[in-house]
Structures are given as C-alpha cells and as structure tokens.
Design a protein around this motif. Sequence first.
Motif, PDB file in Angstrom:
ATOM      1  N   PHE A  77      21.134  44.260  17.603  1.00 41.16           N
ATOM      2  CA  PHE A  77      21.890  43.121  17.121  1.00 41.16           C
ATOM      3  C   PHE A  77      21.730  41.978  17.966  1.00 41.16           C
ATOM      4  CE2 PHE A  77      26.263  41.245  17.285  1.00 41.16           C
ATOM      5  CZ  PHE A  77      26.337  40.279  16.176  1.00 41.16           C
ATOM      6  N   THR A  78      21.116  41.106  17.748  1.00 45.81           N
ATOM      7  CA  THR A  78      21.102  39.802  18.520  1.00 45.81           C
ATOM      8  C   THR A  78      22.468  38.829  18.169  1.00 45.81           C
ATOM      9  OG1 THR A  78      18.763  39.828  18.426  1.00 45.81           O
ATOM     10  CG2 THR A  78      19.763  37.961  19.130  1.00 45.81           C
ATOM     11  N   PRO A  79      23.485  38.874  18.987  1.00 43.95           N
ATOM     12  CA  PRO A  79      24.591  38.047  18.596  1.00 43.95           C
ATOM     13  C   PRO A  79      24.572  36.512  18.746  1.00 43.95           C
ATOM     14  CG  PRO A  79      24.728  39.157  20.723  1.00 43.95           C
ATOM     15  CD  PRO A  79      23.413  39.643  20.428  1.00 43.95           C
ATOM     16  N   PRO A  80      25.300  35.919  18.020  1.00 39.05           N
ATOM     17  CA  PRO A  80      25.442  34.381  18.482  1.00 39.05           C
ATOM     18  C   PRO A  80      25.874  34.229  19.673  1.00 39.05           C
ATOM     19  CG  PRO A  80      26.265  34.854  16.200  1.00 39.05           C
ATOM     20  CD  PRO A  80      26.103  36.346  16.998  1.00 39.05           C
ATOM     21  N   PRO A  81      25.685  33.188  20.348  1.00 42.34           N
ATOM     22  CA  PRO A  81      26.081  32.661  21.617  1.00 42.34           C
ATOM     23  C   PRO A  81      27.822  32.699  21.875  1.00 42.34           C
ATOM     24  CG  PRO A  81      25.287  30.787  20.821  1.00 42.34           C
ATOM     25  CD  PRO A  81      25.032  32.021  19.998  1.00 42.34           C
ATOM     26  N   TYR A  82      28.445  33.858  21.883  1.00 43.28           N
ATOM     27  CA  TYR A  82      29.840  33.819  22.127  1.00 43.28           C
ATOM     28  C   TYR A  82      30.147  34.717  23.355  1.00 43.28           C
ATOM     29  CZ  TYR A  82      34.880  33.427  21.824  1.00 43.28           C
ATOM     30  OH  TYR A  82      36.284  33.238  21.962  1.00 43.28           O
ATOM     31  N   GLU A  83      30.461  34.363  24.302  1.00 44.68           N
ATOM     32  CA  GLU A  83      30.525  35.319  25.682  1.00 44.68           C
ATOM     33  C   GLU A  83      31.859  36.168  25.755  1.00 44.68           C
ATOM     34  OE1 GLU A  83      28.171  35.856  28.148  1.00 44.68           O
ATOM     35  OE2 GLU A  83      26.806  34.652  27.006  1.00 44.68           O
ATOM     36  N   GLY A  84      32.779  35.728  24.978  1.00 39.39           N
ATOM     37  CA  GLY A  84      34.018  36.642  24.885  1.00 39.39           C
ATOM     38  C   GLY A  84      33.749  37.699  24.081  1.00 39.39           C
ATOM     39  N   ARG A  85      32.684  37.951  23.510  1.00 42.79           N
ATOM     40  CA  ARG A  85      32.148  39.235  22.710  1.00 42.79           C
ATOM     41  C   ARG A  85      31.494  40.049  23.363  1.00 42.79           C
ATOM     42  NH1 ARG A  85      35.604  40.186  17.638  1.00 42.79           N
ATOM     43  NH2 ARG A  85      36.875  38.309  17.551  1.00 42.79           N
ATOM     44  N   ILE A  86      30.841  39.567  24.302  1.00 43.20           N
ATOM     45  CA  ILE A  86      29.877  40.466  25.121  1.00 43.20           C
ATOM     46  C   ILE A  86      30.293  41.169  26.179  1.00 43.20           C
ATOM     47  CG2 ILE A  86      27.092  40.138  25.918  1.00 43.20           C
ATOM     48  CD1 ILE A  86      27.662  38.997  23.299  1.00 43.20           C
ATOM     49  N   LYS A  87      30.351  42.569  26.183  1.00 46.00           N
ATOM     50  CA  LYS A  87      31.204  43.057  27.004  1.00 46.00           C
ATOM     51  C   LYS A  87      30.382  44.216  27.860  1.00 46.00           C
ATOM     52  CE  LYS A  87      35.145  41.304  25.848  1.00 46.00           C
ATOM     53  NZ  LYS A  87      36.017  40.884  26.915  1.00 46.00           N
ATOM     54  N   TRP A  88      28.915  44.013  27.753  1.00 41.15           N
ATOM     55  CA  TRP A  88      28.137  44.810  28.656  1.00 41.15           C
ATOM     56  C   TRP A  88      28.478  44.949  30.113  1.00 41.15           C
ATOM     57  CZ3 TRP A  88      26.125  47.627  25.021  1.00 41.15           C
ATOM     58  CH2 TRP A  88      25.652  47.023  24.060  1.00 41.15           C
ATOM     59  N   GLY A  89      28.795  46.285  30.668  1.00 38.98           N
ATOM     60  CA  GLY A  89      29.017  46.435  32.151  1.00 38.98           C
ATOM     61  C   GLY A  89      30.405  46.110  32.514  1.00 38.98           C
ATOM     62  N   THR A  90      31.265  45.905  31.560  1.00 42.99           N
ATOM     63  CA  THR A  90      32.531  45.408  32.070  1.00 42.99           C
ATOM     64  C   THR A  90      33.635  46.522  32.366  1.00 42.99           C
ATOM     65  OG1 THR A  90      33.294  44.996  29.841  1.00 42.99           O
ATOM     66  CG2 THR A  90      32.144  43.316  30.813  1.00 42.99           C
ATOM     67  N   TRP A  91      33.346  47.622  31.863  1.00 37.51           N
ATOM     68  CA  TRP A  91      34.426  48.579  31.938  1.00 37.51           C
ATOM     69  C   TRP A  91      35.018  48.846  33.595  1.00 37.51           C
ATOM     70  CZ3 TRP A  91      33.929  53.802  28.517  1.00 37.51           C
ATOM     71  CH2 TRP A  91      33.839  53.228  27.221  1.00 37.51           C
ATOM     72  N   PRO A  92      34.081  48.859  34.533  1.00 38.70           N
ATOM     73  CA  PRO A  92      34.797  49.179  35.705  1.00 38.70           C
ATOM     74  C   PRO A  92      35.685  48.133  36.249  1.00 38.70           C
ATOM     75  CG  PRO A  92      32.407  49.809  35.895  1.00 38.70           C
ATOM     76  CD  PRO A  92      32.888  49.207  34.606  1.00 38.70           C
ATOM     77  N   ASP A  93      35.419  46.952  36.228  1.00 36.56           N
ATOM     78  CA  ASP A  93      36.160  45.703  36.449  1.00 36.56           C
ATOM     79  C   ASP A  93      37.493  45.818  35.548  1.00 36.56           C
ATOM     80  OD1 ASP A  93      34.353  44.943  38.443  1.00 36.56           O
ATOM     81  OD2 ASP A  93      33.462  43.119  37.345  1.00 36.56           O
ATOM     82  N   SER A  94      37.332  45.921  34.208  1.00 39.62           N
ATOM     83  CA  SER A  94      38.452  45.879  33.484  1.00 39.62           C
ATOM     84  C   SER A  94      39.423  47.021  33.771  1.00 39.62           C
ATOM     85  CB  SER A  94      37.977  45.960  32.128  1.00 39.62           C
ATOM     86  OG  SER A  94      39.245  46.332  31.303  1.00 39.62           O
ATOM     87  N   MET A  95      38.853  48.157  34.223  1.00 36.50           N
ATOM     88  CA  MET A  95      39.936  49.279  34.603  1.00 36.50           C
ATOM     89  C   MET A  95      40.398  48.879  35.905  1.00 36.50           C
ATOM     90  SD  MET A  95      38.025  52.897  33.553  1.00 36.50           S
ATOM     91  CE  MET A  95      37.777  53.348  31.823  1.00 36.50           C
ATOM     92  N   GLN A  96      39.818  48.274  36.746  1.00 37.04           N
ATOM     93  CA  GLN A  96      40.093  47.906  38.108  1.00 37.04           C
ATOM     94  C   GLN A  96      41.403  46.831  37.982  1.00 37.04           C
ATOM     95  OE1 GLN A  96      39.908  48.959  41.094  1.00 37.04           O
ATOM     96  NE2 GLN A  96      37.907  49.998  41.648  1.00 37.04           N
ATOM     97  N   GLY A  97      41.103  45.876  37.278  1.00 31.77           N
ATOM     98  CA  GLY A  97      41.889  44.779  36.651  1.00 31.77           C
ATOM     99  C   GLY A  97      43.393  45.139  36.264  1.00 31.77           C
ATOM    100  N   LYS A  98      43.281  46.304  35.507  1.00 34.86           N
ATOM    101  CA  LYS A  98      44.408  46.666  34.757  1.00 34.86           C
ATOM    102  C   LYS A  98      45.305  47.560  35.641  1.00 34.86           C
ATOM    103  CE  LYS A  98      42.469  46.428  30.027  1.00 34.86           C
ATOM    104  NZ  LYS A  98      42.072  47.156  28.945  1.00 34.86           N
TER     105      LYS A  98
END
Length: 336
Positions: A128-149
């Motif tokens: 899947f080659t997504p249209p350019p919408y960064e808010g939906r691109i979540k590659w590699g974000t799990w550690p920072d997301s967990m840390q933030g929460k």
Amino acid sequence: MGRNNDYVPESFLGILSQYDITPVRVEAYKLIYRVEAREGIFALKEVKYPENEFCFIYAALEHLASHGFSYVNRVLPVKNYYPYAEYQGKRYALSKWIQGREADYSRRNDVKIAAQTLANLHKSSKGFTPPPYEGRIKWGTWPDSMQGKMKELMDFKKQVMKKNQKTLFDRVFLAYVDYYIHECEKALEMLNKGGYEKVNGKEAQEQFFCHHDYAPHNVIIDENGTGHVIDFDYCISDIRCHDVGSLMLRVMKRSNWDYRQAVQALNYYDRVRRVSSRETKVINALLRFPQDFWQVAFAHYIEQNQPQERLQRKIKSWVLDKELREKGLRKLDKLI
C-alpha cells in the motif's frame, strides 16, 4: 424520482441526486444513514475529517479491493467519479449496505471468522502506497507513544495529589495508578526486548496497513458465514500486530480474561497468515500496556467531554478486572 420520495427528506435529495441511484427511503442508523433505493440498499455517512485524510481511507479500501480482498464497504463515486458528494459545505460518502449481523467475540465460530478475515485483509494490504497524510503514518511510533502515555499518567497523579477535594474518580485513580505505571514500564521493556524495531522495519518496507478498530461491530458476518469489514475511519500504516493484539484483547475481555480464548484467536489467524515469534513478543507487549486505564484517565482529566458517571463505571470495571487481567496475561505470556 417516484411516489416514495416522501420518505426522503429534501436535504438528502440534494446529496443522493449526485449518485446514479433512485432513493425511496432514508433512515438514521447509529451514526450513519440507511438508504433504500431502487438499485439496492446503501449506507450514507458524513465525512468529518479533512479531504486528504479521507483520501487515505479511500485509497486503503481501493487497495484492498484491487488486491483480492473485496469484503469491505467500498466507497461509491458520484456521477463525476469523485469519491464523495458535497452538499451545503459538508462531504458525504456512500457505500453498499452489507447485509448480515455483527460478530460476537464471545462466540468461538465468530472469532474464527473474524480472525481469518483479518488475516486475509492483512495479506491484501501489502504494497500500500498511501497518499501524503502524515497523521496516518505510524511506523516506529510505539515506544514514543507508550512513553508519552506513561508520562501523562504520572502527570495526572501529580495533579490529583495536589487537589484538596478529591472526587470518587480521583480516589480510585490514585489507588491504582502506580500499578498501571509499572505495567507501562513492563510493556516498554517487553517491546524493546521483543524485536519491535525489526518487525516494524520489515512491515514498513513491505508497506502493510491495519484497520485499527477491529471491534465486533465492524465485522459483519453474512448468511453464508463470510466475514466483511466495515468502518475504516481509523486505518493507519502500522504493523499488523496492532490489529491482532487488539482482537486478542477484545476476545479476552469478553471471556473474563480467559487466555485460552486469546490463544485460539491467534491460532485461527495464524492458519491464514503466519505470525512470527518476534510478532508474538510484540503482541504481548501491546496486551500488557494498560491502554484502557490511560484512556479513561485521559478522557477524565484532559478531554472532559464525557459524563462522570460513565467514566466512573469505566475505571471501576477496569480496576475490578485487575487480578483476572494479570492472571490471564501471565499465562498468555508463557504460551505464545
């Protein structure tokens, strides 16, 4: 348009006239509208997010349909082939109504259908080659997301401890927040040791995506026992473990945290799309993270847009399940 137009409000005629259908009745159904037309039954939904975000969802649905997975509520174009209708400053999307019933994750056969349908969806999502919408691109974000929460839980704790008058919600939150902060730490440790970076790197390279809201009401089972997936409003480019873990968690919660039901769901999925040992470790980290506890705290202390009684029920139910959850996750960790 026909004598039954009395059942179609004037505002809907302005929307539906943009499609090649002849509507005869429109009825509200949950958060959408059920449209009966001479050509069949359709679902109409207001598009409340930006155009480029809608294009991401539309592209994901089209990608699945063109890669062998047609069991989705594909968006129908208007007469000029645009993917949505515009009327009085609002956007609307139309799709065929999928006949069937919502899945029940407390029923084994429904879990089997849901898990194997999800596996087929994931296989078809490749490339899947997504249209350019960064808010939906979540590659590699799990550690920072967990840390933030986790940090937000710590901040909420400091905020509540300073209050002179503490509500019932505050008292319940304070009684359990340290335990769930520790759960965040454990989840992060499991994520780092479990090979998240390698799983993420491989999936990002092959460009998969996930549904991101694989709740039972978004899985429709038709009279032939075929699973269909609706409501891609939250779909994102992310590792497929996200959906698999979410399904397992929902199944466990509906069975009083019976780890065997989660294992069964994973096995059903694995029969269609092989889950690697690294992926199972990442899934375990996701299951360990106390997303629900953080979510209800965030809704209470930040969003403040839900009735207090509802939030109190949520946090009470979550903490009452604490021992069952711990027991179930501990046993699950030994099995997968």
